[in-house]
Design an enzyme around this catalytic site. Structure first.
Site, PDB file in Angstrom:
ATOM      1  N   ALA A   1      73.142  -6.761  53.907  1.00  0.00           N
ATOM      2  CA  ALA A   1      72.926  -7.790  54.938  1.00  0.00           C
ATOM      3  C   ALA A   1      72.273  -7.200  56.189  1.00  0.00           C
ATOM      4  O   ALA A   1      71.378  -7.835  56.789  1.00  0.00           O
ATOM      5  CB  ALA A   1      74.265  -8.420  55.302  1.00  0.00           C
TER       6      ALA A   1
ATOM      7  N   HIS B   1      89.056 -19.161  56.225  1.00  0.00           N
ATOM      8  CA  HIS B   1      90.284 -18.425  55.899  1.00  0.00           C
ATOM      9  C   HIS B   1      91.010 -17.913  57.126  1.00  0.00           C
ATOM     10  O   HIS B   1      91.803 -16.977  57.033  1.00  0.00           O
ATOM     11  CB  HIS B   1      89.949 -17.271  54.948  1.00  0.00           C
TER      12      HIS B   1
HETATM   13  C1  BV8 Z   1      94.143 -22.634  47.398  1.00  0.00           C
HETATM   14  C2  BV8 Z   1      92.285 -14.438  54.133  1.00  0.00           C
HETATM   15  C3  BV8 Z   1      95.188 -24.673  46.927  1.00  0.00           C
HETATM   16  C4  BV8 Z   1      93.420 -13.468  53.939  1.00  0.00           C
HETATM   17  C5  BV8 Z   1      91.483 -14.891  51.868  1.00  0.00           C
HETATM   18  C6  BV8 Z   1      97.286 -19.612  41.941  1.00  0.00           C
HETATM   19  C7  BV8 Z   1      97.955 -20.253  42.959  1.00  0.00           C
HETATM   20  C8  BV8 Z   1      97.284 -20.829  44.026  1.00  0.00           C
HETATM   21  C9  BV8 Z   1      95.919 -20.748  44.088  1.00  0.00           C
HETATM   22  C10 BV8 Z   1      95.276 -20.083  43.072  1.00  0.00           C
HETATM   23  C11 BV8 Z   1      95.923 -19.531  41.986  1.00  0.00           C
HETATM   24  N1  BV8 Z   1      95.001 -18.954  41.176  1.00  0.00           N
HETATM   25  C12 BV8 Z   1      93.766 -19.128  41.715  1.00  0.00           C
HETATM   26  C13 BV8 Z   1      93.928 -19.804  42.849  1.00  0.00           C
HETATM   27  C14 BV8 Z   1      92.948 -20.173  43.753  1.00  0.00           C
HETATM   28  C15 BV8 Z   1      92.830 -19.000  44.729  1.00  0.00           C
HETATM   29  C16 BV8 Z   1      91.677 -18.174  44.230  1.00  0.00           C
HETATM   30  O1  BV8 Z   1      90.557 -18.581  44.364  1.00  0.00           O
HETATM   31  N2  BV8 Z   1      91.990 -17.022  43.598  1.00  0.00           N
HETATM   32  C17 BV8 Z   1      90.925 -16.219  43.038  1.00  0.00           C
HETATM   33  C18 BV8 Z   1      91.240 -14.751  43.247  1.00  0.00           C
HETATM   34  C19 BV8 Z   1      90.766 -16.591  41.591  1.00  0.00           C
HETATM   35  N3  BV8 Z   1      92.557 -19.589  46.021  1.00  0.00           N
HETATM   36  C20 BV8 Z   1      93.557 -19.793  46.871  1.00  0.00           C
HETATM   37  O2  BV8 Z   1      94.710 -19.452  46.712  1.00  0.00           O
HETATM   38  C21 BV8 Z   1      93.128 -20.568  48.113  1.00  0.00           C
HETATM   39  N4  BV8 Z   1      94.017 -21.665  48.323  1.00  0.00           N
HETATM   40  O3  BV8 Z   1      93.589 -22.639  46.338  1.00  0.00           O
HETATM   41  O4  BV8 Z   1      95.000 -23.614  47.823  1.00  0.00           O
HETATM   42  C22 BV8 Z   1      96.455 -24.388  46.188  1.00  0.00           C
HETATM   43  C23 BV8 Z   1      97.602 -24.131  46.916  1.00  0.00           C
HETATM   44  C24 BV8 Z   1      98.773 -23.926  46.215  1.00  0.00           C
HETATM   45  C25 BV8 Z   1      98.802 -23.936  44.815  1.00  0.00           C
HETATM   46  C26 BV8 Z   1      97.613 -24.155  44.109  1.00  0.00           C
HETATM   47  C27 BV8 Z   1      96.427 -24.369  44.802  1.00  0.00           C
HETATM   48  C28 BV8 Z   1      93.195 -19.663  49.323  1.00  0.00           C
HETATM   49  C29 BV8 Z   1      92.176 -18.554  49.183  1.00  0.00           C
HETATM   50  C30 BV8 Z   1      92.061 -17.812  50.525  1.00  0.00           C
HETATM   51  C31 BV8 Z   1      92.702 -16.450  50.415  1.00  0.00           C
HETATM   52  N5  BV8 Z   1      92.477 -15.714  51.663  1.00  0.00           N
HETATM   53  N6  BV8 Z   1      91.306 -14.282  53.068  1.00  0.00           N
HETATM   54  C32 BV8 Z   1      93.012 -12.053  54.243  1.00  0.00           C
HETATM   55  O5  BV8 Z   1      91.823 -11.793  54.535  1.00  0.00           O
HETATM   56  O6  BV8 Z   1      93.903 -11.186  54.176  1.00  0.00           O
HETATM   57  S1  BV8 Z   1      90.382 -14.608  50.641  1.00  0.00           S
HETATM   58  C33 BV8 Z   1      89.664 -13.108  50.906  1.00  0.00           C
HETATM   59  O7  BV8 Z   1      89.181 -12.709  49.669  1.00  0.00           O
HETATM   60  C34 BV8 Z   1      88.463 -13.158  51.781  1.00  0.00           C
HETATM   61  O8  BV8 Z   1      88.600 -14.027  52.863  1.00  0.00           O
HETATM   62  C35 BV8 Z   1      87.367 -13.566  50.858  1.00  0.00           C
HETATM   63  O9  BV8 Z   1      87.242 -14.943  50.788  1.00  0.00           O
HETATM   64  C36 BV8 Z   1      87.870 -13.079  49.555  1.00  0.00           C
HETATM   65  C37 BV8 Z   1      87.088 -11.867  49.160  1.00  0.00           C
HETATM   66  O10 BV8 Z   1      85.902 -12.376  48.727  1.00  0.00           O
HETATM   67  P1  BV8 Z   1      84.514 -11.880  49.359  1.00  0.00           P
HETATM   68  O11 BV8 Z   1      84.404 -12.266  50.767  1.00  0.00           O
HETATM   69  O12 BV8 Z   1      83.496 -12.326  48.421  1.00  0.00           O
HETATM   70  O13 BV8 Z   1      84.627 -10.334  49.377  1.00  0.00           O
HETATM   71  P2  BV8 Z   1      84.626  -9.404  48.140  1.00  0.00           P
HETATM   72  O14 BV8 Z   1      85.195  -8.139  48.588  1.00  0.00           O
HETATM   73  O15 BV8 Z   1      85.195 -10.145  46.982  1.00  0.00           O
HETATM   74  O16 BV8 Z   1      83.067  -9.218  47.797  1.00  0.00           O
HETATM   75  C38 BV8 Z   1      82.242  -8.565  48.735  1.00  0.00           C
HETATM   76  C39 BV8 Z   1      80.832  -8.833  48.271  1.00  0.00           C
HETATM   77  O17 BV8 Z   1      79.951  -8.238  49.227  1.00  0.00           O
HETATM   78  C40 BV8 Z   1      80.529  -8.189  46.930  1.00  0.00           C
HETATM   79  O18 BV8 Z   1      79.813  -9.102  46.124  1.00  0.00           O
HETATM   80  C41 BV8 Z   1      79.631  -7.004  47.310  1.00  0.00           C
HETATM   81  O19 BV8 Z   1      78.659  -6.719  46.320  1.00  0.00           O
HETATM   82  C42 BV8 Z   1      78.964  -7.512  48.562  1.00  0.00           C
HETATM   83  N7  BV8 Z   1      78.515  -6.479  49.498  1.00  0.00           N
HETATM   84  C43 BV8 Z   1      79.002  -5.227  49.666  1.00  0.00           C
HETATM   85  N8  BV8 Z   1      78.298  -4.604  50.647  1.00  0.00           N
HETATM   86  C44 BV8 Z   1      77.381  -5.499  51.105  1.00  0.00           C
HETATM   87  C45 BV8 Z   1      77.507  -6.683  50.372  1.00  0.00           C
HETATM   88  N9  BV8 Z   1      76.738  -7.762  50.598  1.00  0.00           N
HETATM   89  C46 BV8 Z   1      75.797  -7.668  51.553  1.00  0.00           C
HETATM   90  N10 BV8 Z   1      75.607  -6.553  52.301  1.00  0.00           N
HETATM   91  C47 BV8 Z   1      76.383  -5.460  52.100  1.00  0.00           C
HETATM   92  N11 BV8 Z   1      76.171  -4.348  52.840  1.00  0.00           N
END
Ligand code: BV8
Ligand code: ZN
Length: 249
Positions: A240, A119
């Site tokens: 982690a 990303h």
């Molecule tokens: C794509 C960079 C093809 C930016 C990020 C409508 C239109 C277009 C696409 C979509 C759509 N609907 C859905 C999609 C697909 C979409 C998607 O997946 N949406 C989800 C929400 C359903 N994906 C996209 O858009 C991707 N591109 O599909 O392109 C396309 C193109 C055009 C049209 C159609 C299709 C692009 C996705 C990338 C987005 N950018 N980051 C920025 O950072 O500002 S994503 C961003 O969110 C992060 O990088 C990360 O990937 C994500 C968050 O997820 P996690 O890393 O898992 O973090 P989160 O907070 O969720 O969870 C933390 C976890 O840690 C928890 O489980 C917690 O319990 C745990 N934790 C907490 N403490 C600890 C721990 N674990 C261990 N130790 C600890 N101490």
């Protein structure tokens, strides 16, 4: 044998390990995850709404200010023992492929040699128009922004378009080469660790699932349940920064 010891034994046997990390990897370094309520003024905004091309088009100063605030948070943070353990793994297993969803540089600062950033990065701004890279140090205001402060993005010296963060926004395609390398490693590995990710953002969330479908055991490190639980052979409940060093003992 308890689950952590079982996981440590699997790690000792593995030849090609994929480590897949998400925002939880950096949580114990004080970098907020996407699931956290963003602190301060940012709590009024939904990260998923701000991390889009539309938000940058409609309010570039707000979005640029948000990324400058996040970059400042990362610069003030330090890699935690989890990042250090992942870097140490490179010398413990014959082949290690680190794939991260995170846009921070904490893996690199902990010593990991070449994380695959699916990303992008907070520290690789580029021109929104001609895509020319923009020096990160020039994108850094000398006074780090207060939360919620709008900052006008710099302009490109060549085409005068706005400089944007070097991250992949929702609705944008992931870098082809990074995604292909990640898919290849997930298919070839004989063990995968998925650490600190909710496993809901695609296509990145496919990576641990591809490893599982390719027959590799998948070990999850997460204090909470996640969408990946069912794809994992072991779900180690914990942080982690605690569990990863324990796997290397
Ligand atoms: C794509 C960079 C093809 C930016 C990020 C409508 C239109 C277009 C696409 C979509 C759509 N609907 C859905 C999609 C697909 C979409 C998607 O997946 N949406 C989800 C929400 C359903 N994906 C996209 O858009 C991707 N591109 O599909 O392109 C396309 C193109 C055009 C049209 C159609 C299709 C692009 C996705 C990338 C987005 N950018 N980051 C920025 O950072 O500002 S994503 C961003 O969110 C992060 O990088 C990360 O990937 C994500 C968050 O997820 P996690 O890393 O898992 O973090 P989160 O907070 O969720 O969870 C933390 C976890 O840690 C928890 O489980 C917690 O319990 C745990 N934790 C907490 N403490 C600890 C721990 N674990 C261990 N130790 C600890 N101490
Ligand atoms: Zn330009």
């Amino acid at each position: 044998m308890d689950e952590t010891m079982r996981a440590a034994a699997m790690l000792r046997e593995a030849r090609h390990v994929v480590v897949f990390t998400g925002a939880g990897m950096s949580a114990e370094s004080g970098v907020p995850t996407f699931r956290d309520d963003l602190t301060g003024l940012w709590s009024r905004y939904d990260a998923q709404r701000l991390a889009t091309p539309e938000a940058f088009r409609d309010d570039p100063d707000l979005v640029w200010g948000w990324y400058r605030w996040r970059a400042a948070r990362v610069r003030a943070a330090r890699p935690n023992p989890g990042h250090v353990a992942v870097a140490a793994l490179e010398t413990r297993v014959p082949t290690l492929t680190l794939i991260t969803q995170n846009v921070d540089d904490l893996h690199e600062r902990a010593g990991s040699s070449c994380p695959i950033h699916l990303h992008g990065s907070l520290f690789a701004p580029r021109c929104a128009g001609c895509a020319r890279p923009f020096p990160a140090e020039l994108a850094t205001a000398d006074v780090e922004p207060a939360e919620g402060r709008r900052i006008a993005p710099p302009r490109c010296a060549i085409c005068a378009d706005a400089i944007r963060p070097g991250v992949v926004w929702f609705g944008e395609l992931l870098p082809e080469d990074a995604l292909a390398a990640a898919y290849d490693a997930a298919t070839a590995c004989d063990l995968a660790l998925t650490i600190g990710t909710s496993g809901v953002v695609y296509p990145a969330a496919e990576i641990p699932r591809i490893a599982a479908r390719s027959g590799a055991p998948v070990i999850q490190i997460n204090p909470e349940r996640s969408a990946l639980d069912a794809s994992c052979d072991l779900n180690l409940r914990g942080g982690a920064a605690t569990l990863l060093p324990a796997l290397l003992r």
